[in-house]
Scaffold this motif. Structure first.
Motif, PDB file in Angstrom:
ATOM      1  N   ARG A 128       0.817  -1.215   0.000  1.00 44.02           N
ATOM      2  CA  ARG A 128       0.000   0.000   0.000  1.00 44.02           C
ATOM      3  C   ARG A 128       0.849   1.262   0.000  1.00 44.02           C
ATOM      4  NH1 ARG A 128      -2.822  -1.466   3.805  1.00 44.02           N
ATOM      5  NH2 ARG A 128      -4.620  -2.205   2.640  1.00 44.02           N
ATOM      6  N   LEU A 129       1.991   1.209   0.691  1.00 48.63           N
ATOM      7  CA  LEU A 129       2.824   2.406   0.853  1.00 48.63           C
ATOM      8  C   LEU A 129       3.943   2.511  -0.178  1.00 48.63           C
ATOM      9  CD1 LEU A 129       3.209   2.416   4.745  1.00 48.63           C
ATOM     10  CD2 LEU A 129       1.567   3.682   3.347  1.00 48.63           C
ATOM     11  N   HIS A 130       4.032   1.554  -1.099  1.00 47.16           N
ATOM     12  CA  HIS A 130       5.125   1.532  -2.075  1.00 47.16           C
ATOM     13  C   HIS A 130       6.476   1.517  -1.352  1.00 47.16           C
ATOM     14  CE1 HIS A 130       2.496   3.305  -5.551  1.00 47.16           C
ATOM     15  NE2 HIS A 130       2.102   2.128  -5.141  1.00 47.16           N
ATOM     16  N   SER A 131       6.615   0.530  -0.498  1.00 49.45           N
ATOM     17  CA  SER A 131       7.831   0.390   0.296  1.00 49.45           C
ATOM     18  C   SER A 131       8.435  -0.983   0.053  1.00 49.45           C
ATOM     19  CB  SER A 131       7.498   0.552   1.785  1.00 49.45           C
ATOM     20  OG  SER A 131       8.608   0.252   2.593  1.00 49.45           O
ATOM     21  N   ALA A 132       9.756  -1.071   0.138  1.00 43.69           N
ATOM     22  CA  ALA A 132      10.424  -2.360   0.059  1.00 43.69           C
ATOM     23  C   ALA A 132      10.219  -3.103   1.374  1.00 43.69           C
ATOM     24  CB  ALA A 132      11.913  -2.179  -0.226  1.00 43.69           C
ATOM     25  N   VAL A 133      10.258  -4.431   1.308  1.00 46.50           N
ATOM     26  CA  VAL A 133      10.056  -5.245   2.501  1.00 46.50           C
ATOM     27  C   VAL A 133      11.019  -6.419   2.459  1.00 46.50           C
ATOM     28  CG1 VAL A 133       8.194  -6.546   1.390  1.00 46.50           C
ATOM     29  CG2 VAL A 133       8.346  -6.503   3.872  1.00 46.50           C
ATOM     30  N   GLN A 134      11.601  -6.721   3.599  1.00 42.90           N
ATOM     31  CA  GLN A 134      12.503  -7.871   3.701  1.00 42.90           C
ATOM     32  C   GLN A 134      11.707  -9.068   4.198  1.00 42.90           C
ATOM     33  OE1 GLN A 134      16.760  -7.593   5.072  1.00 42.90           O
ATOM     34  NE2 GLN A 134      15.955  -8.774   6.801  1.00 42.90           N
ATOM     35  N   ILE A 135      11.788 -10.178   3.475  1.00 38.68           N
ATOM     36  CA  ILE A 135      10.987 -11.352   3.810  1.00 38.68           C
ATOM     37  C   ILE A 135      11.874 -12.573   3.989  1.00 38.68           C
ATOM     38  CG2 ILE A 135       8.957 -10.469   2.572  1.00 38.68           C
ATOM     39  CD1 ILE A 135       9.614 -12.507   0.329  1.00 38.68           C
ATOM     40  N   GLU A 136      11.399 -13.486   4.789  1.00 34.19           N
ATOM     41  CA  GLU A 136      11.970 -14.830   4.836  1.00 34.19           C
ATOM     42  C   GLU A 136      11.032 -15.713   4.038  1.00 34.19           C
ATOM     43  OE1 GLU A 136      13.243 -18.385   7.967  1.00 34.19           O
ATOM     44  OE2 GLU A 136      12.536 -16.439   8.710  1.00 34.19           O
ATOM     45  N   TYR A 137      11.563 -16.299   2.984  1.00 37.07           N
ATOM     46  CA  TYR A 137      10.700 -16.994   2.023  1.00 37.07           C
ATOM     47  C   TYR A 137      11.136 -18.438   1.870  1.00 37.07           C
ATOM     48  CZ  TYR A 137       7.893 -17.671  -2.219  1.00 37.07           C
ATOM     49  OH  TYR A 137       6.975 -18.110  -3.135  1.00 37.07           O
ATOM     50  N   TRP A 138      10.159 -19.329   1.908  1.00 33.22           N
ATOM     51  CA  TRP A 138      10.435 -20.742   1.674  1.00 33.22           C
ATOM     52  C   TRP A 138      10.101 -21.078   0.228  1.00 33.22           C
ATOM     53  CZ3 TRP A 138       8.124 -25.058  -0.203  1.00 33.22           C
ATOM     54  CH2 TRP A 138       8.777 -26.270   0.028  1.00 33.22           C
ATOM     55  N   ALA A 139      11.076 -21.624  -0.491  1.00 36.35           N
ATOM     56  CA  ALA A 139      10.870 -22.039  -1.874  1.00 36.35           C
ATOM     57  C   ALA A 139      11.511 -23.401  -2.067  1.00 36.35           C
ATOM     58  CB  ALA A 139      11.469 -21.024  -2.840  1.00 36.35           C
ATOM     59  N   LYS A 140      11.058 -24.116  -3.071  1.00 39.28           N
ATOM     60  CA  LYS A 140      11.570 -25.467  -3.310  1.00 39.28           C
ATOM     61  C   LYS A 140      13.056 -25.460  -3.624  1.00 39.28           C
ATOM     62  CE  LYS A 140       7.092 -27.095  -5.032  1.00 39.28           C
ATOM     63  NZ  LYS A 140       6.341 -27.619  -6.204  1.00 39.28           N
ATOM     64  N   ARG A 141      13.512 -24.409  -4.283  1.00 38.74           N
ATOM     65  CA  ARG A 141      14.905 -24.393  -4.731  1.00 38.74           C
ATOM     66  C   ARG A 141      15.787 -23.425  -3.953  1.00 38.74           C
ATOM     67  NH1 ARG A 141      14.180 -24.465 -11.376  1.00 38.74           N
ATOM     68  NH2 ARG A 141      13.083 -26.480 -11.494  1.00 38.74           N
ATOM     69  N   SER A 142      15.233 -22.307  -3.546  1.00 39.90           N
ATOM     70  CA  SER A 142      16.099 -21.294  -2.932  1.00 39.90           C
ATOM     71  C   SER A 142      15.362 -20.557  -1.823  1.00 39.90           C
ATOM     72  CB  SER A 142      16.590 -20.289  -3.985  1.00 39.90           C
ATOM     73  OG  SER A 142      15.483 -19.664  -4.624  1.00 39.90           O
ATOM     74  N   SER A 143      15.358 -21.138  -0.624  1.00 38.27           N
ATOM     75  CA  SER A 143      14.756 -20.480   0.528  1.00 38.27           C
ATOM     76  C   SER A 143      15.754 -19.513   1.142  1.00 38.27           C
ATOM     77  CB  SER A 143      14.321 -21.524   1.562  1.00 38.27           C
ATOM     78  OG  SER A 143      13.373 -22.411   1.000  1.00 38.27           O
ATOM     79  N   GLY A 144      15.246 -18.543   1.909  1.00 38.95           N
ATOM     80  CA  GLY A 144      16.145 -17.630   2.587  1.00 38.95           C
ATOM     81  C   GLY A 144      15.581 -16.235   2.711  1.00 38.95           C
ATOM     82  N   ILE A 145      16.434 -15.295   3.107  1.00 40.60           N
ATOM     83  CA  ILE A 145      16.063 -13.899   3.288  1.00 40.60           C
ATOM     84  C   ILE A 145      16.275 -13.147   1.986  1.00 40.60           C
ATOM     85  CG2 ILE A 145      16.472 -11.809   4.625  1.00 40.60           C
ATOM     86  CD1 ILE A 145      15.413 -14.083   6.300  1.00 40.60           C
ATOM     87  N   ARG A 146      15.312 -12.332   1.626  1.00 47.36           N
ATOM     88  CA  ARG A 146      15.446 -11.505   0.426  1.00 47.36           C
ATOM     89  C   ARG A 146      14.626 -10.235   0.595  1.00 47.36           C
ATOM     90  NH1 ARG A 146      13.341 -15.386  -4.154  1.00 47.36           N
ATOM     91  NH2 ARG A 146      14.259 -16.963  -2.788  1.00 47.36           N
TER      92      ARG A 146
END
Length: 267
Positions: A128-146
């Motif tokens: 909503r605010l057009h802001s970047a966000v740091q996420i911890e993401y689980w993926a089949k090939r490349s999980s991690g912080i992005r």
């Protein structure tokens, strides 16, 4: 005309077109207004759009006239049913069953993925605010912080996705919302969606009913999706970024026959 009156006029047209007409009492109950105010709304609509309705004394309700034409809603069955689905979801959101206009059950809500409340809260705030966000993401090939710059919320295949720019991969990607296990706002610069060529590019998708299916099944699919005389299901103006979900849905193996119901026609 204010927003509330627009909604009332849209409701009047929806009832005239799809609900067999309406009464001032029904309009008043839906919008929580006195019957006198509801009657005034109906008269205001009648004055601004003459020839749209007539009063049926036998039914004791206002009904659609022969010259009726929509001004505030789409005259489209699928869109009306989508609206009813949205109204039913709104009723659940506000925990007010009377909000819904028609009895409606959405079987897709019986099985839902699990979302992390805090993570989704930060992601939606960033969206909503057009802001970047740091996420911890689980993926089949490349999980991690992005770090990502979110642009669009997408619902597909029974769950919510996020179209966003990935600052690590330097690419516009889709993120499955329930796979975001944590999130927090980032100080990195938000990257706009102007460079997302696959989101802005539109494509046409063509499908044919799988010829290996039984004739009765093919006849049912024609009745469901094809107009008389059509042999191809043609979807026009589809965002290229969303084409994957349509191919996946229509190409899914049907358990009854062990075959996909549709086959894509690729140029």
């Amino acid at each position: 005309m204010n927003h509330d009156m627009l909604r009332r006029f849209a409701f009047i047209e929806a009832r005239l077109l799809w609900g067999g007409g309406l009464t001032a009492r029904e309009l008043g109950e839906i919008f929580g207004i006195a019957r006198q105010n509801a009657q005034h709304t109906i008269e205001s609509y009648r004055c601004q759009h003459p020839g749209q309705m007539r009063y049926d004394r036998r039914q004791r309700r206002h009904v659609r006239a022969e010259t009726f034409a929509t001004n505030y809603i789409r005259n489209d069955v699928a869109r009306f049913l989508d609206y009813q689905r949205a109204v039913a979801h709104t009723a659940h959101f506000f925990d007010e069953p009377d909000w819904a206009d028609l009895p409606f059950t959405d079987a897709d809500t019986l099985v839902r993925p699990i979302y992390d409340k805090q993570a989704v809260r930060f992601v939606l705030e960033a969206l909503r605010l057009h802001s970047a966000v740091q996420i911890e993401y689980w993926a089949k090939r490349s999980s991690g912080i992005r770090c990502i710059s979110p642009h669009q919320l997408v619902y597909a295949d029974g769950r919510y996705h996020l179209r966003a720019y990935c600052h690590e991969r330097l690419a516009y990607l889709d993120f499955v919302l329930p796979r975001i296990v944590s999130a927090e706002l980032s100080n990195e610069q938000w990257i706009p969606e102007t460079g997302d060529s696959e989101w802005h590019e539109r494509v046409n998708l063509l499908f044919v009913i799988n010829p290996s299916l039984p004739e009765s099944v093919k006849a049912a699919l024609r009745l469901d999706y094809l107009r008389e005389g059509q042999e191809l299901l043609v979807l026009t103006g589809i965002r290229k970024a969303l084409a994957y979900y349509i191919y996946a849905r229509l190409g899914r193996i049907d358990q009854r026959f062990g075959l996909p119901l549709w086959k894509p026609i690729v140029d």
